[in-house]
Design a protein around this motif. Structure first.
Motif, PDB file in Angstrom:
ATOM      1  N   ALA A 165     -10.764   4.773 -13.669  1.00 20.55           N
ATOM      2  CA  ALA A 165     -11.724   3.957 -14.427  1.00 20.55           C
ATOM      3  C   ALA A 165     -11.544   2.462 -14.162  1.00 20.55           C
ATOM      4  O   ALA A 165     -12.495   1.677 -14.297  1.00 20.55           O
ATOM      5  CB  ALA A 165     -11.584   4.246 -15.912  1.00 20.55           C
ATOM      6  N   ARG A 166     -10.351   2.045 -13.770  1.00 18.41           N
ATOM      7  CA  ARG A 166     -10.093   0.627 -13.510  1.00 18.41           C
ATOM      8  C   ARG A 166     -10.854   0.120 -12.284  1.00 18.41           C
ATOM      9  O   ARG A 166     -11.060  -1.086 -12.122  1.00 18.41           O
ATOM     10  CB  ARG A 166      -8.596   0.389 -13.270  1.00 18.41           C
ATOM     11  CG  ARG A 166      -7.710   0.613 -14.481  1.00 18.41           C
ATOM     12  CD  ARG A 166      -6.253   0.364 -14.102  1.00 18.41           C
ATOM     13  NE  ARG A 166      -6.076  -0.967 -13.491  1.00 18.41           N
ATOM     14  CZ  ARG A 166      -4.965  -1.351 -12.869  1.00 18.41           C
ATOM     15  NH1 ARG A 166      -3.955  -0.496 -12.753  1.00 18.41           N
ATOM     16  NH2 ARG A 166      -4.869  -2.557 -12.347  1.00 18.41           N
ATOM     17  N   PRO A 215     -18.275   9.040  -9.537  1.00 19.45           N
ATOM     18  CA  PRO A 215     -18.418  10.080  -8.510  1.00 19.45           C
ATOM     19  C   PRO A 215     -17.748   9.712  -7.192  1.00 19.45           C
ATOM     20  O   PRO A 215     -17.060  10.535  -6.585  1.00 19.45           O
ATOM     21  CB  PRO A 215     -19.943  10.204  -8.346  1.00 19.45           C
ATOM     22  CG  PRO A 215     -20.488   9.789  -9.668  1.00 19.45           C
ATOM     23  CD  PRO A 215     -19.584   8.686 -10.138  1.00 19.45           C
ATOM     24  N   THR A 216     -17.929   8.476  -6.744  1.00 21.44           N
ATOM     25  CA  THR A 216     -17.299   8.039  -5.498  1.00 21.44           C
ATOM     26  C   THR A 216     -15.789   8.004  -5.636  1.00 21.44           C
ATOM     27  O   THR A 216     -15.049   8.421  -4.729  1.00 21.44           O
ATOM     28  CB  THR A 216     -17.824   6.649  -5.094  1.00 21.44           C
ATOM     29  OG1 THR A 216     -19.211   6.760  -4.747  1.00 21.44           O
ATOM     30  CG2 THR A 216     -17.050   6.093  -3.907  1.00 21.44           C
ATOM     31  N   LEU A 217     -15.295   7.540  -6.771  1.00 24.72           N
ATOM     32  CA  LEU A 217     -13.849   7.461  -6.979  1.00 24.72           C
ATOM     33  C   LEU A 217     -13.215   8.847  -7.021  1.00 24.72           C
ATOM     34  O   LEU A 217     -12.106   9.054  -6.505  1.00 24.72           O
ATOM     35  CB  LEU A 217     -13.558   6.693  -8.269  1.00 24.72           C
ATOM     36  CG  LEU A 217     -13.953   5.207  -8.238  1.00 24.72           C
ATOM     37  CD1 LEU A 217     -13.863   4.601  -9.632  1.00 24.72           C
ATOM     38  CD2 LEU A 217     -13.059   4.441  -7.265  1.00 24.72           C
ATOM     39  N   GLU A 236      -7.199   0.297  -0.809  1.00 23.18           N
ATOM     40  CA  GLU A 236      -6.136  -0.701  -0.612  1.00 23.18           C
ATOM     41  C   GLU A 236      -5.735  -1.326  -1.947  1.00 23.18           C
ATOM     42  O   GLU A 236      -4.542  -1.584  -2.198  1.00 23.18           O
ATOM     43  CB  GLU A 236      -6.613  -1.768   0.372  1.00 23.18           C
ATOM     44  CG  GLU A 236      -6.695  -1.252   1.807  1.00 23.18           C
ATOM     45  CD  GLU A 236      -7.512  -2.155   2.715  1.00 23.18           C
ATOM     46  OE1 GLU A 236      -8.047  -3.174   2.213  1.00 23.18           O
ATOM     47  OE2 GLU A 236      -7.633  -1.846   3.916  1.00 23.18           O
ATOM     48  N   ARG A 237      -6.690  -1.560  -2.838  1.00 25.74           N
ATOM     49  CA  ARG A 237      -6.376  -2.067  -4.181  1.00 25.74           C
ATOM     50  C   ARG A 237      -5.564  -1.056  -4.960  1.00 25.74           C
ATOM     51  O   ARG A 237      -4.607  -1.416  -5.665  1.00 25.74           O
ATOM     52  CB  ARG A 237      -7.668  -2.392  -4.939  1.00 25.74           C
ATOM     53  CG  ARG A 237      -8.334  -3.702  -4.552  1.00 25.74           C
ATOM     54  CD  ARG A 237      -9.593  -3.910  -5.355  1.00 25.74           C
ATOM     55  NE  ARG A 237      -9.357  -3.747  -6.781  1.00 25.74           N
ATOM     56  CZ  ARG A 237     -10.280  -3.320  -7.659  1.00 25.74           C
ATOM     57  NH1 ARG A 237     -11.478  -2.980  -7.239  1.00 25.74           N
ATOM     58  NH2 ARG A 237      -9.979  -3.216  -8.943  1.00 25.74           N
ATOM     59  N   MET A 238      -5.962   0.224  -4.858  1.00 24.98           N
ATOM     60  CA  MET A 238      -5.212   1.273  -5.558  1.00 24.98           C
ATOM     61  C   MET A 238      -3.758   1.282  -5.096  1.00 24.98           C
ATOM     62  O   MET A 238      -2.826   1.331  -5.923  1.00 24.98           O
ATOM     63  CB  MET A 238      -5.850   2.644  -5.288  1.00 24.98           C
ATOM     64  CG  MET A 238      -7.223   2.848  -5.882  1.00 24.98           C
ATOM     65  SD  MET A 238      -7.906   4.471  -5.363  1.00 24.98           S
ATOM     66  CE  MET A 238      -9.456   4.496  -6.259  1.00 24.98           C
TER      67      MET A 238
END
Length: 757
Positions: free
Chosen positions: A595-596, A605-607, A569-571
């Motif tokens: 990276a943000r 890894p999760t991202l 949701e932030r993305m």
């Protein structure tokens, strides 16, 4: 678990201590292997499921070893025989075998020659010789005082014999001697098998599947696991007897040397040492090594079964198509069931091959009425006759015509009589339940095969001979892994399928389906928290693997875990779009600066996993469904000729090769030496279950019902060689020592568990 044990496991498995400690901490908190592998990569350093299961298995072993060590120390201490030196050796024992060797002299014993001698008061005489101060003559002189003409020790000779019995048992129970004898027997021993029969009649070598073992020998270090299992089965079926032949002269000399060194009573000690080896130690070590061979062979067979089952469960699904399932039979008729796109039974019928007009009319009506897209035919009795007639019917239909596919029906009868089948089809007769199962195997092999005991599916090697608890554990792990890799649509999945989702289990799975039926379906993942007995911990483990198609949140149908919805949701917010607009939007996903979003508990890894899931939400890791075909002019074993090149489908992998279905109701064997033009150690390196392959017929043995195939490039010109390659690739003279039993007649499994025509 202590940091010391975590460090030991890490060293043994080649992992970082931090990874092992983190994984074990998560398991102690109730985490499952699929969950940790998928959603806790930052903590474990990206350990995959295989590595995590190895960590867990090794931890279980060391915990069992520790518990057994405490019990051994307590037992010896209660006997008043535990000294510092023995305690140190027990604490240093790093295997269960080493620990049991140390405990053996202190175990409570049944009545033995040594215990009888001790009861007669002869242990001091044995000690006199054992400590090494008394020579043979001195021991014989001392024996006079132990003799009692009116008692149980009538003369000095009986006293000396009793003392030697005590020493023989000490020799056989000495941990260092046992280890040396075991190691040398393992290194130089030979398996010898011979023909036998309980009735006294020698089995017929022309027809026996164990004929290659009637006069067989091979070193323990060289014998492959499948031969051990074959020999053991031959023994169980009373066609073989087998022993382990040890280097007796070398071992006797070594044991005597170890016992008599630095001791004076060389003659009596030597006799006791020889007796201890022949009467006690050699039989005991043979039993241990036979068990060790079985354990190793079991693990190999279980590993093969697990790998084959994984490939079968992950076979490409035909997907949401309307399927007519046909369970063939002569006397009882062909049972027919139409499965909807979601697997619901729309129609059933019983057809008879000898009533051809009615058969044709009914199949035609079913195809037209329900818009049948695929016809799945079980590969049992009357399969070919049913297939021939159905294909003729299909040719007469208007386009688009359904495709005809022969499906492996192994386990269908087990399913039909199961509680699961009764719950799914309470109004269907047991004889009709196999037909919808055959149809749904084609639609989604994973969803249907999880309802059947994996041992009934027929992709193993000697599966009924191996350790059943170990086999069940391994197969359950495979099914759990496959189910969670693919993911489960919570609003359509059966209770058996849901039960394999991480953190769910059979009881909660039934609660999920009950609440789903009551509400008419779930509208979001969050609603799962209202399922009885599905608490916060179970939800954490399961949520990422459960999908809600068209759910309240755009990510409910993806593998993104609800605990990470806020990150996505932030993305989306940072990109100025909604979450729904981000899903499958390659251009916007490429703009995300991952990276943000790295935080304390969310790493790269999760991202990366989240980004991949946004690109292909709910991605199915299975292959795309394809339709291979067999030759219509090859239908029985009698149609085969050496030199024929055919298309086939790999049905089963075993240590000695691969079984291939070529459409004649009897799988052929591609021996490991015939799998490729190069040396092959493991058949799984070349082929997998369900793979289409091109094979050449090398031999047809009608008496033993065996078909020899080859995948070598020069196999089109078969010869009758006087020599063959064994499983190590070496050339060995006839008779060949690799006797796989005939393939099960209905054991063929192809992609999706099917055989194509």
């Amino acid at each position: 678990m202590s940091s010391e044990l975590s460090g030991r496991i890490a060293a043994e498995l080649g992992l970082a201590p931090r990874q092992v400690a983190a994984a074990l901490a998560l398991f102690d908190e109730g985490a499952t292997v699929p969950f940790v592998a998928r959603y806790r990569k930052e903590l474990t350093g990206g350990l995959d499921e295989v590595e995590l299961r190895n960590v867990l298995e090794r931890a279980d072993y060391l915990e069992e070893l520790g518990s057994r060590r405490e019990a051994v120390l307590k037992s010896i201490d209660e006997q008043g025989r535990l000294d510092d030196a023995l305690r140190a050796r027990i604490l240093a024992a790093d295997t269960k075998q080493a620990l049991e060797d140390l405990y053996l002299p202190f175990k409570p014993k049944r009545r033995t020659r040594a215990t009888i001698a001790r009861g007669r008061g002869l242990e001091p005489l044995a000690d006199l010789m054992w400590v090494g101060v008394a020579a043979d003559a001195a021991a014989e002189a001392a024996a006079v005082s132990f003799a009692d003409p009116a008692g149980e020790v009538p003369d000095p000779a009986a006293a000396l014999q009793g003392a030697r019995d005590i020493i023989a048992e000490r020799v056989a129970e000495d941990a260092d001697v046992r280890k040396w004898v075991r190691d040398r027997t393992r290194a130089a021993g030979v398996i010898i098998s011979k023909a036998r029969s309980a009735s006294g009649a020698v089995p017929d070598a022309a027809t026996s599947k164990f004929a290659d073992y009637f006069e067989f020998s091979q070193k323990l270090t060289d014998v492959p696991s499948h031969r051990v299992l074959a020999i053991r089965r031959g023994e169980a079926e009373e066609e073989l007897s087998w022993t382990i032949e040890a280097p007796v002269d070398e071992l006797l000399a070594g044991v005597v040397r170890r016992v008599t060194a630095a001791r004076a009573a060389v003659r009596h000690l030597g006799q006791a040492a020889e007796d201890g080896y022949r009467r006690l130690l050699a039989p005991s070590i043979e039993v241990e090594l036979r068990l060790e061979l079985k354990t190793v062979a079991d693990e190999s067979a279980i590993s093969i079964f697990g790998a084959n089952l994984e490939q079968l469960l992950l076979a490409a699904p035909a997907g949401e198509r309307v399927v007519l399932g046909l369970d063939p039979g002569f006397r009882t008729g062909v049972k027919a069931a139409v499965a909807s796109r979601t697997g619901a039974v729309l129609d059933t019928a019983t057809l008879y091959l000898h009533q051809e007009d009615n058969f044709v009319r009914t199949v035609t009506q079913l195809v037209r009425r329900h818009g049948i897209e695929l016809i799945a035919i079980g590969n049992g009795t009357a399969s070919r006759e049913t297939e021939t007639l159905v294909k003729r019917i299909v040719r007469e239909l208007d386009a688009p015509r359904p495709q005809v596919i022969v499906v492996n029906e192994s386990g269908a009868s087990v399913y039909s009589a199961s509680d699961v089948a009764r719950e799914e089809f309470p109004d269907l007769d047991v004889s009709l339940r196999g037909a919808p199962s055959i149809a749904r195997r084609l639609q989604d092999p994973l969803a249907e095969l999880v309802k059947i005991d994996p041992k009934a599916i027929g992709v193993g090697q000697y599966q009924h001979d191996v350790n059943q608890s170990r086999l069940k554990r391994r197969l359950d792990e495979v099914v759990e892994s496959c189910v969670n890799r693919v993911g489960v649509e919570v609003n359509t999945a059966s209770a058996p399928l849901l039960s394999y989702v991480a953190g769910v289990g059979p009881a909660v799975a039934k609660n999920i389906t009950a609440l789903r039926d009551e509400r008419g379906g779930f509208r979001s993942r969050r609603e799962l928290l209202e399922v009885p007995r599905l608490g916060a911990k179970a939800f954490e483990q399961a949520a990422g693997f459960l999908r809600v198609r068209g759910g309240a949140h755009p990510l409910d149908s993806t593998a993104v875990h609800p605990e990470r919805y806020a990150v996505v949701e932030r993305m989306a917010h940072d990109l100025g779009i909604g979450v729904a607009e981000l899903v499958r939007n390659e251009a916007q996903i490429d703009r995300i600066e991952l990276a943000r979003y790295v935080t304390g508990d969310v790493g790269m890894p999760t991202l990366l996993d989240i980004a991949a899931e946004l690109r292909r939400p709910g991605r199915d890791p299975r292959d795309t469904f394809e339709l291979p075909a067999f030759r219509d002019d090859v239908t029985t074993v009698n149609d085969l000729q050496p030199g024929m090149t055919l298309e086939g489908v790999v049905t089963n992998l075993v240590a000695f090769g691969a079984f291939v279905d070529i459409g004649v109701h009897q799988d052929g064997l591609v021996h490991v030496s015939q799998l490729a033009d190069r040396f092959v150690k493991d058949p799984a390196d070349i082929v997998k279950v369900g793979q289409k392959v091109s094979v050449t017929v090398m031999s047809v043995d009608l008496e033993r019902n065996r078909i020899g195939l080859s995948m070598k490039s020069d196999a089109a010109k078969p010869t009758q060689p006087s020599r063959r390659q064994d499983s190590t690739g070496r050339q060995t003279p006839q008779p060949k020592p690799a006797p796989p039993p005939p393939a099960p007649r209905k054991g063929g499994v192809a992609a999706n568990g099917m055989r194509f025509r």
